[in-house]
Design a protein around this motif. Sequence first.
Motif, PDB file in Angstrom:
ATOM      1  N   CYS A  87       0.828  -1.199   0.000  1.00 38.16           N
ATOM      2  CA  CYS A  87       0.000   0.000   0.000  1.00 38.16           C
ATOM      3  C   CYS A  87       0.869   1.258   0.000  1.00 38.16           C
ATOM      4  O   CYS A  87       1.872   1.342   0.700  1.00 38.16           O
ATOM      5  CB  CYS A  87      -0.919  -0.021   1.210  1.00 38.16           C
ATOM      6  SG  CYS A  87      -2.215   1.209   1.072  1.00 38.16           S
ATOM      7  N   CYS A 143       0.498   3.993   1.360  1.00 33.56           N
ATOM      8  CA  CYS A 143       0.540   4.763   2.607  1.00 33.56           C
ATOM      9  C   CYS A 143       1.694   4.366   3.511  1.00 33.56           C
ATOM     10  O   CYS A 143       1.899   4.982   4.557  1.00 33.56           O
ATOM     11  CB  CYS A 143      -0.780   4.635   3.353  1.00 33.56           C
ATOM     12  SG  CYS A 143      -0.975   3.085   4.247  1.00 33.56           S
ATOM     13  N   SER A 167       2.226   1.415   5.086  1.00 35.91           N
ATOM     14  CA  SER A 167       1.875   0.552   6.207  1.00 35.91           C
ATOM     15  C   SER A 167       2.618  -0.776   6.168  1.00 35.91           C
ATOM     16  O   SER A 167       2.622  -1.503   7.152  1.00 35.91           O
ATOM     17  CB  SER A 167       0.374   0.253   6.153  1.00 35.91           C
ATOM     18  OG  SER A 167       0.078  -0.407   4.928  1.00 35.91           O
ATOM     19  N   CYS A 196      -5.175  -3.060   3.197  1.00 38.42           N
ATOM     20  CA  CYS A 196      -4.983  -1.776   3.880  1.00 38.42           C
ATOM     21  C   CYS A 196      -6.012  -0.762   3.382  1.00 38.42           C
ATOM     22  O   CYS A 196      -7.157  -0.764   3.809  1.00 38.42           O
ATOM     23  CB  CYS A 196      -3.545  -1.317   3.658  1.00 38.42           C
ATOM     24  SG  CYS A 196      -3.084   0.148   4.588  1.00 38.42           S
ATOM     25  N   CYS A 197      -5.618   0.104   2.461  1.00 37.24           N
ATOM     26  CA  CYS A 197      -6.487   1.226   2.077  1.00 37.24           C
ATOM     27  C   CYS A 197      -7.555   0.880   1.042  1.00 37.24           C
ATOM     28  O   CYS A 197      -8.542   1.613   0.913  1.00 37.24           O
ATOM     29  CB  CYS A 197      -5.644   2.390   1.572  1.00 37.24           C
ATOM     30  SG  CYS A 197      -4.630   3.144   2.882  1.00 37.24           S
ATOM     31  N   THR A 220      -3.246   7.636   0.063  1.00 36.78           N
ATOM     32  CA  THR A 220      -3.265   6.618  -0.987  1.00 36.78           C
ATOM     33  C   THR A 220      -4.179   7.047  -2.139  1.00 36.78           C
ATOM     34  O   THR A 220      -3.862   6.827  -3.310  1.00 36.78           O
ATOM     35  CB  THR A 220      -3.728   5.264  -0.406  1.00 36.78           C
ATOM     36  OG1 THR A 220      -2.828   4.902   0.640  1.00 36.78           O
ATOM     37  CG2 THR A 220      -3.752   4.177  -1.457  1.00 36.78           C
TER      38      THR A 220
END
Length: 156
Positions: A7, A9, A11, A18-19, A41
Amino acid sequence: MTISNICACGSNLSFAACCQPILDNHQSAETAEALMRSRYTAFVRKHEQHILASWHPRTRPPALNFDDNPVVWLELLIHESIEGGKNDSAGTVEFTSSYLENGQLCRLREKSQFLKEDGRWFYLRGECSVKREKIERNLPCPCGSGRKFKKCCLSG
Ligand SMILES: [Zn+2]
Ligand SMILES: [Zn+2]
């Protein structure tokens, strides 16, 4: 897992874990930080719908125009989350997002305010400052491609 599945972002989870569910509206973000990550994202993926839908109606712009302002997103770093948890109705997230714009490396540090209404988190507003740094044309591109900057993100 290949890099492209991770992802945007930062993570270290896959996009799907995730997103993605938040972007696709399959689930709402549980915390202000999760919403903040999903909005980053969404900027990376030019997912205008999620950015606008997660913006508080009081401060939401009518539309976004990604083409006016072409940027290459590099990374998101979360510094601190204050409140914004499952049982809170407001929260603040401080972060730095890095990106390339007009041949410069930009680091935007922002303190964003989030509000929860009817069980959903919204981005309200942020205070930010941007530091810009010129990148030498012959240095490796900060995007990590391994190519020279002038042959990579500088040329768009
Ligand atoms: Zn994510
Ligand atoms: Zn590049």
